[in-house]
Design a protein around this motif. Structure first.
Motif, PDB file in Angstrom:
ATOM      1  N   GLU A   5      13.197 -34.381  14.755  1.00 45.88           N
ATOM      2  CA  GLU A   5      13.462 -35.812  14.924  1.00 45.88           C
ATOM      3  C   GLU A   5      14.949 -36.117  14.756  1.00 45.88           C
ATOM      4  O   GLU A   5      15.521 -36.919  15.506  1.00 45.88           O
ATOM      5  N   ILE A   6      15.576 -35.475  13.775  1.00 46.92           N
ATOM      6  CA  ILE A   6      17.022 -35.653  13.591  1.00 46.92           C
ATOM      7  C   ILE A   6      17.773 -35.107  14.799  1.00 46.92           C
ATOM      8  O   ILE A   6      18.707 -35.742  15.311  1.00 46.92           O
ATOM      9  N   LYS A  12      20.694 -37.830  21.427  1.00 46.10           N
ATOM     10  CA  LYS A  12      20.907 -39.168  22.002  1.00 46.10           C
ATOM     11  C   LYS A  12      22.236 -39.769  21.560  1.00 46.10           C
ATOM     12  O   LYS A  12      22.572 -40.891  21.951  1.00 46.10           O
ATOM     13  N   GLN A  13      22.967 -39.042  20.710  1.00 44.90           N
ATOM     14  CA  GLN A  13      24.262 -39.465  20.173  1.00 44.90           C
ATOM     15  C   GLN A  13      24.149 -40.727  19.325  1.00 44.90           C
ATOM     16  O   GLN A  13      25.079 -41.528  19.220  1.00 44.90           O
ATOM     17  N   ALA A  20      25.128 -34.047   5.775  1.00 45.33           N
ATOM     18  CA  ALA A  20      24.747 -33.786   4.380  1.00 45.33           C
ATOM     19  C   ALA A  20      23.643 -34.751   3.961  1.00 45.33           C
ATOM     20  O   ALA A  20      23.722 -35.949   4.200  1.00 45.33           O
ATOM     21  N   GLY A  21      22.582 -34.206   3.356  1.00 40.91           N
ATOM     22  CA  GLY A  21      21.484 -35.027   2.875  1.00 40.91           C
ATOM     23  C   GLY A  21      20.418 -35.334   3.901  1.00 40.91           C
ATOM     24  O   GLY A  21      19.373 -35.905   3.562  1.00 40.91           O
ATOM     25  N   MET A  22      20.632 -34.950   5.165  1.00 39.43           N
ATOM     26  CA  MET A  22      19.633 -35.220   6.204  1.00 39.43           C
ATOM     27  C   MET A  22      18.590 -34.116   6.254  1.00 39.43           C
ATOM     28  O   MET A  22      18.872 -32.949   5.991  1.00 39.43           O
ATOM     29  N   ASP A 248      14.746 -25.537  12.198  1.00 41.69           N
ATOM     30  CA  ASP A 248      13.346 -25.784  11.849  1.00 41.69           C
ATOM     31  C   ASP A 248      12.884 -24.917  10.681  1.00 41.69           C
ATOM     32  O   ASP A 248      11.700 -24.943  10.323  1.00 41.69           O
ATOM     33  N   ILE A 249      13.792 -24.150  10.090  1.00 46.81           N
ATOM     34  CA  ILE A 249      13.433 -23.227   9.021  1.00 46.81           C
ATOM     35  C   ILE A 249      13.539 -23.930   7.665  1.00 46.81           C
ATOM     36  O   ILE A 249      14.520 -24.609   7.378  1.00 46.81           O
ATOM     37  N   ARG A 250      12.514 -23.764   6.859  1.00 43.59           N
ATOM     38  CA  ARG A 250      12.520 -24.354   5.522  1.00 43.59           C
ATOM     39  C   ARG A 250      13.467 -23.580   4.608  1.00 43.59           C
ATOM     40  O   ARG A 250      13.583 -22.358   4.683  1.00 43.59           O
TER      41      ARG A 250
END
Length: 257
Positions: A5-6, A12-13, A20-22, A248-250
Protein backbone atom coordinates in the motif's frame (compact mmCIF):
# COMPACT_ATOMS: atom_id res chain seq x y z
CA UNK A 1 -0.11 0.50 6.22
CA UNK A 2 1.13 -2.63 4.48
CA UNK A 3 4.26 -2.41 2.35
CA UNK A 4 2.43 -2.78 -0.97
CA UNK A 5 0.00 0.00 0.00
CA UNK A 6 2.87 2.38 0.79
CA UNK A 7 4.59 1.45 -2.50
CA UNK A 8 1.36 2.25 -4.36
CA UNK A 9 1.29 5.73 -2.82
CA UNK A 10 4.95 6.17 -3.70
CA UNK A 11 4.31 5.06 -7.28
CA UNK A 12 1.50 7.63 -7.50
CA UNK A 13 4.00 10.19 -6.14
CA UNK A 14 1.78 10.92 -3.16
CA UNK A 15 4.76 10.10 -0.91
CA UNK A 16 7.99 11.76 -2.01
CA UNK A 17 9.98 12.13 1.21
CA UNK A 18 11.74 10.09 3.92
CA UNK A 19 10.20 6.74 4.85
CA UNK A 20 11.39 6.43 8.47
CA UNK A 21 8.55 5.02 10.57
CA UNK A 22 6.46 3.87 7.60
CA UNK A 23 5.14 0.30 7.28
CA UNK A 24 6.47 -0.70 10.67
CA UNK A 25 7.54 -4.33 10.67
CA UNK A 26 8.49 -4.40 6.98
CA UNK A 27 12.15 -4.26 5.98
CA UNK A 28 13.32 -1.13 4.20
CA UNK A 29 16.17 -1.12 1.70
CA UNK A 30 18.71 1.19 0.10
CA UNK A 31 18.91 1.09 -3.69
CA UNK A 32 21.81 1.15 -6.13
CA UNK A 33 21.34 0.71 -9.89
CA UNK A 34 24.36 0.24 -12.16
CA UNK A 35 25.08 -0.87 -15.68
CA UNK A 36 26.14 -4.50 -16.02
CA UNK A 37 29.76 -3.52 -16.74
CA UNK A 38 30.08 -2.33 -13.13
CA UNK A 39 27.79 -4.88 -11.47
CA UNK A 40 30.42 -7.50 -10.59
CA UNK A 41 32.75 -4.91 -9.08
CA UNK A 42 29.91 -3.56 -6.96
CA UNK A 43 28.80 -7.05 -5.91
CA UNK A 44 32.39 -7.66 -4.75
CA UNK A 45 32.38 -4.29 -3.00
CA UNK A 46 29.28 -5.31 -1.04
CA UNK A 47 30.83 -8.64 -0.14
CA UNK A 48 33.93 -6.90 1.20
CA UNK A 49 31.97 -4.19 3.06
CA UNK A 50 28.99 -6.01 4.59
CA UNK A 51 28.42 -3.52 7.45
CA UNK A 52 27.79 -0.66 5.01
CA UNK A 53 26.32 -2.68 2.13
CA UNK A 54 24.46 -5.76 3.41
CA UNK A 55 22.85 -7.33 0.34
CA UNK A 56 19.17 -8.25 0.49
CA UNK A 57 18.54 -8.76 -3.23
CA UNK A 58 20.16 -8.34 -6.65
CA UNK A 59 18.09 -8.20 -9.83
CA UNK A 60 18.89 -9.99 -13.06
CA UNK A 61 20.45 -7.69 -15.71
CA UNK A 62 17.62 -5.74 -17.31
CA UNK A 63 15.08 -6.69 -14.64
CA UNK A 64 13.52 -3.99 -12.44
CA UNK A 65 11.68 -6.47 -10.20
CA UNK A 66 13.37 -7.33 -6.86
CA UNK A 67 11.74 -10.75 -6.83
CA UNK A 68 13.40 -12.00 -3.64
CA UNK A 69 11.98 -9.24 -1.42
CA UNK A 70 8.98 -7.82 -3.33
CA UNK A 71 7.64 -9.79 -6.30
CA UNK A 72 5.15 -7.14 -7.45
CA UNK A 73 7.47 -4.15 -7.09
CA UNK A 74 9.23 -1.97 -9.66
CA UNK A 75 12.48 -0.35 -8.50
CA UNK A 76 12.12 2.31 -11.22
CA UNK A 77 8.98 3.74 -9.58
CA UNK A 78 8.68 2.48 -5.99
CA UNK A 79 11.22 4.73 -4.25
CA UNK A 80 9.98 8.18 -3.13
CA UNK A 81 12.94 10.06 -4.60
CA UNK A 82 16.00 9.05 -6.63
CA UNK A 83 19.40 10.55 -7.31
CA UNK A 84 21.25 10.26 -10.61
CA UNK A 85 25.04 10.28 -10.38
CA UNK A 86 26.92 10.76 -13.67
CA UNK A 87 30.70 10.37 -13.50
CA UNK A 88 30.50 10.94 -9.74
CA UNK A 89 28.33 14.06 -9.87
CA UNK A 90 24.77 14.18 -8.55
CA UNK A 91 23.13 15.72 -11.61
CA UNK A 92 19.43 15.16 -10.92
CA UNK A 93 16.91 14.22 -8.24
CA UNK A 94 13.74 12.70 -9.67
CA UNK A 95 10.61 10.81 -8.56
CA UNK A 96 10.70 8.10 -11.28
CA UNK A 97 13.67 6.66 -13.17
CA UNK A 98 11.83 4.76 -15.92
CA UNK A 99 13.27 7.04 -18.61
CA UNK A 100 16.81 6.46 -17.29
CA UNK A 101 16.49 2.67 -17.24
CA UNK A 102 18.65 0.69 -19.67
CA UNK A 103 18.33 -2.95 -20.69
CA UNK A 104 21.63 -3.97 -19.09
CA UNK A 105 21.07 -2.37 -15.68
CA UNK A 106 21.27 -4.31 -12.41
CA UNK A 107 19.55 -3.31 -9.16
CA UNK A 108 21.08 -3.86 -5.72
CA UNK A 109 18.88 -3.70 -2.62
CA UNK A 110 20.84 -3.14 0.58
CA UNK A 111 19.72 -3.44 4.19
CA UNK A 112 18.66 -0.19 5.90
CA UNK A 113 18.89 0.86 9.54
CA UNK A 114 15.28 2.07 9.44
CA UNK A 115 14.44 -1.63 9.76
CA UNK A 116 15.84 -1.99 13.28
CA UNK A 117 14.17 1.21 14.47
CA UNK A 118 10.94 -0.70 15.12
CA UNK A 119 12.50 -3.03 17.73
CA UNK A 120 14.31 -0.03 19.24
CA UNK A 121 11.01 1.83 19.62
CA UNK A 122 9.33 -1.30 20.99
CA UNK A 123 12.04 -1.40 23.67
CA UNK A 124 11.26 2.17 24.69
CA UNK A 125 14.27 3.77 23.00
CA UNK A 126 13.26 7.07 21.39
CA UNK A 127 14.36 7.78 17.82
CA UNK A 128 15.06 11.49 17.53
CA UNK A 129 14.57 11.99 13.77
CA UNK A 130 11.17 10.30 13.99
CA UNK A 131 10.24 12.48 16.97
CA UNK A 132 11.34 15.60 15.11
CA UNK A 133 9.74 14.46 11.82
CA UNK A 134 12.88 14.86 9.75
CA UNK A 135 15.46 12.72 7.97
CA UNK A 136 18.14 10.82 9.88
CA UNK A 137 21.51 12.67 9.97
CA UNK A 138 24.25 10.97 7.95
CA UNK A 139 27.96 11.76 7.78
CA UNK A 140 31.00 10.88 5.68
CA UNK A 141 33.77 9.48 7.89
CA UNK A 142 37.51 8.85 7.74
CA UNK A 143 36.80 5.08 7.76
CA UNK A 144 37.74 3.86 4.31
CA UNK A 145 35.83 1.02 2.66
CA UNK A 146 37.75 -1.95 1.32
CA UNK A 147 38.32 -1.35 -2.39
CA UNK A 148 36.78 -3.65 -5.00
CA UNK A 149 37.41 -3.11 -8.70
CA UNK A 150 36.61 0.51 -9.54
CA UNK A 151 34.77 1.14 -6.27
CA UNK A 152 36.39 2.80 -3.27
CA UNK A 153 35.60 5.61 -0.86
CA UNK A 154 34.57 6.55 2.68
CA UNK A 155 32.08 4.83 4.94
CA UNK A 156 28.94 6.88 5.61
CA UNK A 157 27.27 6.56 9.02
CA UNK A 158 23.81 7.38 10.34
CA UNK A 159 23.54 8.86 13.84
CA UNK A 160 20.98 8.55 16.62
CA UNK A 161 21.51 10.34 19.95
CA UNK A 162 20.75 8.27 23.04
CA UNK A 163 21.27 8.11 26.77
CA UNK A 164 24.14 5.89 27.88
CA UNK A 165 21.66 3.27 29.10
CA UNK A 166 19.71 3.27 25.83
CA UNK A 167 22.93 3.05 23.82
CA UNK A 168 23.88 -0.18 25.60
CA UNK A 169 20.44 -1.64 24.93
CA UNK A 170 20.58 -0.46 21.31
CA UNK A 171 23.83 -2.35 20.80
CA UNK A 172 22.20 -5.53 22.12
CA UNK A 173 19.15 -5.10 19.90
CA UNK A 174 20.85 -4.12 16.65
CA UNK A 175 23.49 -6.84 16.91
CA UNK A 176 20.61 -9.21 16.12
CA UNK A 177 20.17 -7.59 12.69
CA UNK A 178 23.41 -7.99 10.69
CA UNK A 179 21.43 -7.89 7.42
CA UNK A 180 20.47 -4.27 8.15
CA UNK A 181 23.88 -2.93 9.34
CA UNK A 182 23.90 -4.68 12.72
CA UNK A 183 25.62 -3.13 15.72
CA UNK A 184 27.01 0.44 15.78
CA UNK A 185 30.51 1.05 14.43
CA UNK A 186 31.23 4.01 16.73
CA UNK A 187 29.85 5.58 19.90
CA UNK A 188 30.74 8.98 21.32
CA UNK A 189 33.30 11.53 20.08
CA UNK A 190 32.49 12.15 16.38
CA UNK A 191 35.93 13.64 15.69
CA UNK A 192 37.48 10.19 16.13
CA UNK A 193 35.83 9.10 12.88
CA UNK A 194 36.48 12.35 11.04
CA UNK A 195 33.24 14.25 11.70
CA UNK A 196 34.21 17.87 12.36
CA UNK A 197 30.76 19.28 13.13
CA UNK A 198 27.94 16.97 14.17
CA UNK A 199 25.42 19.79 13.64
CA UNK A 200 26.17 19.72 9.90
CA UNK A 201 25.42 16.28 8.42
CA UNK A 202 26.55 15.51 4.87
CA UNK A 203 23.16 13.93 4.13
CA UNK A 204 19.81 14.18 5.91
CA UNK A 205 18.96 16.66 8.65
CA UNK A 206 20.53 17.70 11.98
CA UNK A 207 18.71 16.54 15.11
CA UNK A 208 18.75 17.67 18.73
CA UNK A 209 21.31 16.05 21.03
CA UNK A 210 20.06 16.56 24.58
CA UNK A 211 22.19 17.00 27.68
CA UNK A 212 23.45 13.64 28.90
CA UNK A 213 23.07 11.96 25.50
CA UNK A 214 25.81 10.52 23.30
CA UNK A 215 25.80 10.09 19.51
CA UNK A 216 25.61 6.48 18.32
CA UNK A 217 26.77 5.76 14.76
CA UNK A 218 25.76 2.91 12.46
CA UNK A 219 27.20 2.05 9.04
CA UNK A 220 24.84 3.45 6.42
CA UNK A 221 23.58 2.39 3.00
CA UNK A 222 24.27 5.88 1.65
CA UNK A 223 27.92 4.77 1.54
CA UNK A 224 27.60 3.82 -2.18
CA UNK A 225 26.71 7.44 -2.95
CA UNK A 226 29.93 8.68 -1.35
CA UNK A 227 31.73 5.90 -3.21
CA UNK A 228 30.13 7.00 -6.50
CA UNK A 229 31.45 10.52 -5.94
CA UNK A 230 34.98 9.16 -5.58
CA UNK A 231 34.90 6.24 -8.04
CA UNK A 232 32.92 8.03 -10.77
CA UNK A 233 31.07 5.24 -12.62
CA UNK A 234 29.42 6.52 -15.82
CA UNK A 235 26.01 6.31 -14.15
CA UNK A 236 24.74 5.23 -10.73
CA UNK A 237 21.08 5.59 -9.79
CA UNK A 238 20.32 5.53 -6.05
CA UNK A 239 17.56 6.34 -3.61
CA UNK A 240 17.69 9.88 -2.23
CA UNK A 241 19.03 9.63 1.34
CA UNK A 242 16.25 8.58 3.71
CA UNK A 243 13.82 7.76 0.88
CA UNK A 244 13.87 3.99 0.97
CA UNK A 245 12.39 1.04 -0.90
CA UNK A 246 9.91 -0.79 1.36
CA UNK A 247 9.97 -4.55 0.86
CA UNK A 248 7.41 -7.25 1.61
CA UNK A 249 9.79 -9.02 4.01
CA UNK A 250 9.07 -8.87 7.72
CA UNK A 251 11.85 -7.54 9.94
CA UNK A 252 12.01 -10.70 12.01
CA UNK A 253 13.23 -12.68 8.99
CA UNK A 254 16.54 -10.83 9.29
CA UNK A 255 16.86 -11.29 13.03
CA UNK A 256 19.41 -13.92 14.05
CA UNK A 257 17.92 -14.45 17.53
Amino acid sequence: MASNEIRELIRKQEITGPTAGMSKGFTQANLVILKKEHAFDFLLFCQRNPKSCPLLDVTEPGSFIPSKIAKEADIRKDVPSYRIYRDGVNTEEVLDVTEYWEDDMVGFLLGCSFTFETPLLESGIPIRHIEEKCNVPMYKTNIQCEKAGVFEGPTVVSMRPMSHEDAIRAIQITTRFPAVHGSPIHIGDPSQIGIADISKPDFGDPVTIKEGEIPVFWACGVTPQAVAMQSKPSIMITHAPGCMFISDIRDEKYSIL
